[in-house]
Design a protein around this motif. Structure first.
Motif, PDB file in Angstrom:
ATOM      1  N   LEU A  22       0.907  -1.376   0.015  1.00 48.36           N
ATOM      2  CA  LEU A  22      -0.019  -0.095  -0.146  1.00 48.36           C
ATOM      3  C   LEU A  22       0.916   1.186   0.232  1.00 48.36           C
ATOM      4  O   LEU A  22       1.632   1.481   0.781  1.00 48.36           O
ATOM      5  N   SER A  28      -2.327   0.227  -4.623  1.00 49.57           N
ATOM      6  CA  SER A  28      -2.169  -0.768  -3.735  1.00 49.57           C
ATOM      7  C   SER A  28      -1.895  -1.864  -4.833  1.00 49.57           C
ATOM      8  O   SER A  28      -2.359  -2.076  -6.129  1.00 49.57           O
ATOM      9  N   CYS A 278     -12.729  -1.601   4.800  1.00 51.38           N
ATOM     10  CA  CYS A 278     -13.230  -1.645   3.392  1.00 51.38           C
ATOM     11  C   CYS A 278     -14.932  -1.442   3.523  1.00 51.38           C
ATOM     12  O   CYS A 278     -15.312  -1.335   2.116  1.00 51.38           O
ATOM     13  N   ARG A 487      -4.217  -1.609   5.864  1.00 52.42           N
ATOM     14  CA  ARG A 487      -5.491  -0.605   5.788  1.00 52.42           C
ATOM     15  C   ARG A 487      -6.130  -0.347   6.921  1.00 52.42           C
ATOM     16  O   ARG A 487      -6.840   0.765   6.913  1.00 52.42           O
TER      17      ARG A 487
END
Length: 546
Positions: A22, A28, A278, A487
């Protein structure tokens, strides 16, 4: 000097290594790399080498490497390592075997042993020693050092690689355990030693001693692979690896090599963090159940308001482990789970797994036993070629399934394969429902998110059986654990907080459970996204950052 812009996350499962890079600008790159043989550190490094070459990332551009693994999870599910020695207070050698005598199936005619002692610590490897600390932490009987030397000789003669030391009230006064640890390490420098006051500093001997024994059981394998991984990254001028702890924090690799039981839910925890990062705002507001299916296990997690739920203990393969962790249930069913038809005609999946080596028969790497992946292959539910260039051998899958399942059950090949897949879905659905109902959640009110290499294969059937109405398969679902390492919200380092017993009464309930109330001097880890604040009355409160 400009900071290095890339972060690398790498998760090692039972069959594949997942890697994600990332960039600080949001770009990414991801890949899945097949594990070859029983190697541990080498496939992780190979996956990072491939990832950096594919993305054109130089070592100087990498600011951090975060690693997680299901190695300890799979080890506890399969119990395929050599047993360890236990050294306990005289008269208490059977406590880890007697357990809590909970009988979950009330009408079973035969109650299975609570702890598989033969695999973990058979009777000849359980030693007792004189010496006593009382409940107030005072020495009432000095440690028997002469007996300790005899125990050390017996441990050396037995050839075990690790020992767990559990003495009465060591969580109140660890002096005797410290003496035992120092003497064993001096006499047997190659022996891995786990001390209960370091692994689980809380009362109740069975829980503390079993958790310590499982830490010792995992330590030879985990310590060896983490040391090899750190050396390989250093040779490539990459940063030393940080490890994903089961509670969601990221810690230096040396700390988890010393206490590897903290890796018991490392990979599943990272996957849950990835899902949380996400989800869109609408999904994040409701309850979310996650189904993470890999090569050896299926892991079920829970998000409330976009945040993982936490627990003060976990269960892995039926073994209770007392440590703060993301609240995840793990069952021994994955793509590599071995299929067996029992004498009465029942179909068993797992807990034995073919893993990456020799793998399912369809992998063509020497595996001969039928697995869940072979059933999926026969049903044409897998592509002809998996990630990393692995070409499946359907004929080998058909031969294994015909011999191990279809023949014994008297079913056509397609019917046998379908029965296997349906049985796997039923096991997963029951585990999911149990996990949800025990936490006051009706699965019908939750969204199911499928992650892991096999999550999407089974999510629709599991959702139907559990009465769920919606399923999400997120982008990069197959590498979600690695993605979660880079993330997810930045995890705080583990910071020990020590205070007096009276002050615990003022701690807000979020994040810290009753384990904090056990001892006047307790080490508590600050969870990611939280901090301590001293209130006007002098009590401590745990508050969310920002």
């Amino acid at each position: 000097m400009r900071a290095a812009p890339w972060s690398l996350g790498v998760d090692m499962g039972g069959t594949f290594v997942d890697a994600v890079a990332l960039h600080e600008d949001g770009r990414s790159v991801a890949l899945k790399h097949p594990r070859a043989g029983r190697r541990l550190a080498e496939p992780v490094v190979e996956a990072l080498d491939r990832l950096c070459a594919q993305a054109g990332i130089a070592a100087a551009e990498v600011g951090r490497v975060v690693h997680g693994a299901t190695v300890v999870t799979n080890l506890l599910l399969e119990l395929d390592q050599p047993p360890v020695a236990l050294l306990l207070t005289r008269g208490f050698g059977d406590v880890p075997v007697l357990a809590r005598q909970d009988r979950r199936a009330l009408y079973e005619p035969v109650v299975a042993p609570a702890v598989p002692e033969a695999a973990l610590f058979p009777r000849p490897l359980r030693f007792e020693i004189g010496g006593r600390i009382d409940a107030e932490g005072r020495e009432v009987e000095p440690l028997d050092l002469q007996a300790l030397d005899a125990v050390a000789d017996a441990i050396a003669a037995a050839g075990v690689r690790a020992v767990a030391v559990g003495l009465l009230f060591a969580h109140r006064q660890p002096a005797h355990e410290q003496q035992v640890g120092a003497r064993l390490r001096a006499r047997l420098p190659q022996l891995h030693v786990s001390l209960s006051h370091e692994v689980d500093p809380a009362p109740r001997e069975f829980e503390r001693w079993l958790t310590t024994a499982l830490d010792a059981y995992a330590k030879p394998l985990a310590a060896g692979y983490l040391e090899a991984l750190a050396a390989a990254l250093s040779a490539r001028q990459l940063p030393a690896p940080m490890l994903m702890h089961s509670e969601g924090t990221v810690q230096p690799w040396q700390e988890l090599a010393a206490r590897p039981i903290g890796l018991a839910m490392s990979g599943p925890c990272a996957a849950l963090r990835g899902v949380a990062a996400c989800l869109d705002d609408g999904d994040r507001r409701g309850a979310v159940l996650t189904l993470d299916v890999g090569g050896t296990s299926a892991d079920i997690g829970l998000l409330h308001g976009g945040q993982p739920a936490f627990a003060e203990a976990l269960e892995c393969g039926g073994l209770p482990i007392r440590q703060r962790c993301v609240d995840i249930a793990s069952i021994a069913i994955g793509g590599g789970s071995v299929l067996q038809v029992l004498a009465g005609g029942a179909l068993r999946l797992g807990p034995r797994s073919q893993g990456a080596w020799p793998g399912p028969a369809a992998y063509g790497e020497g595996g001969l036993l039928a697995t869940l992946s072979d059933a999926l292959c026969v049903l044409d539910r897998l592509p002809a070629q998996l990630a990393g260039g692995l070409v499946l051998d359907r004929r080998a899958a058909e031969a294994a399934l015909a011999r191990d399942v279809a023949g014994p059950l008297g079913l056509p090949l397609a019917g046998a394969a379908d029965a296997v897949v349906q049985a796997a879905a039923a096991h997963m659905a029951e585990a999911l429902k149990t996990h949800a109902f025990q936490r006051g959640l009706d699965p019908a009110d939750a969204l199911l998110v499928a992650v892991g290499g096999g999550g999407a294969q089974h999510a629709a059937e599991v959702a139907t059986l559990a009465g769920m109405k919606a399923v999400r398969v997120l982008p990069q679902a197959g590498v979600m654990a690695a993605l979660g390492m880079v993330r997810g919200p930045e995890a705080s380092a583990a910071v020990p907080l020590r205070t007096t017993g009276e002050a615990w009464a003022g701690i807000a309930p979020q994040g810290i459970g009753p384990a904090a109330l056990f001892a006047p001097m307790t080490t508590v880890w600050v969870p990611a996204g939280w901090h301590w604040r001293v209130q006007d009355d002098g009590a401590l409160a745990l508050e969310a950052l920002g």
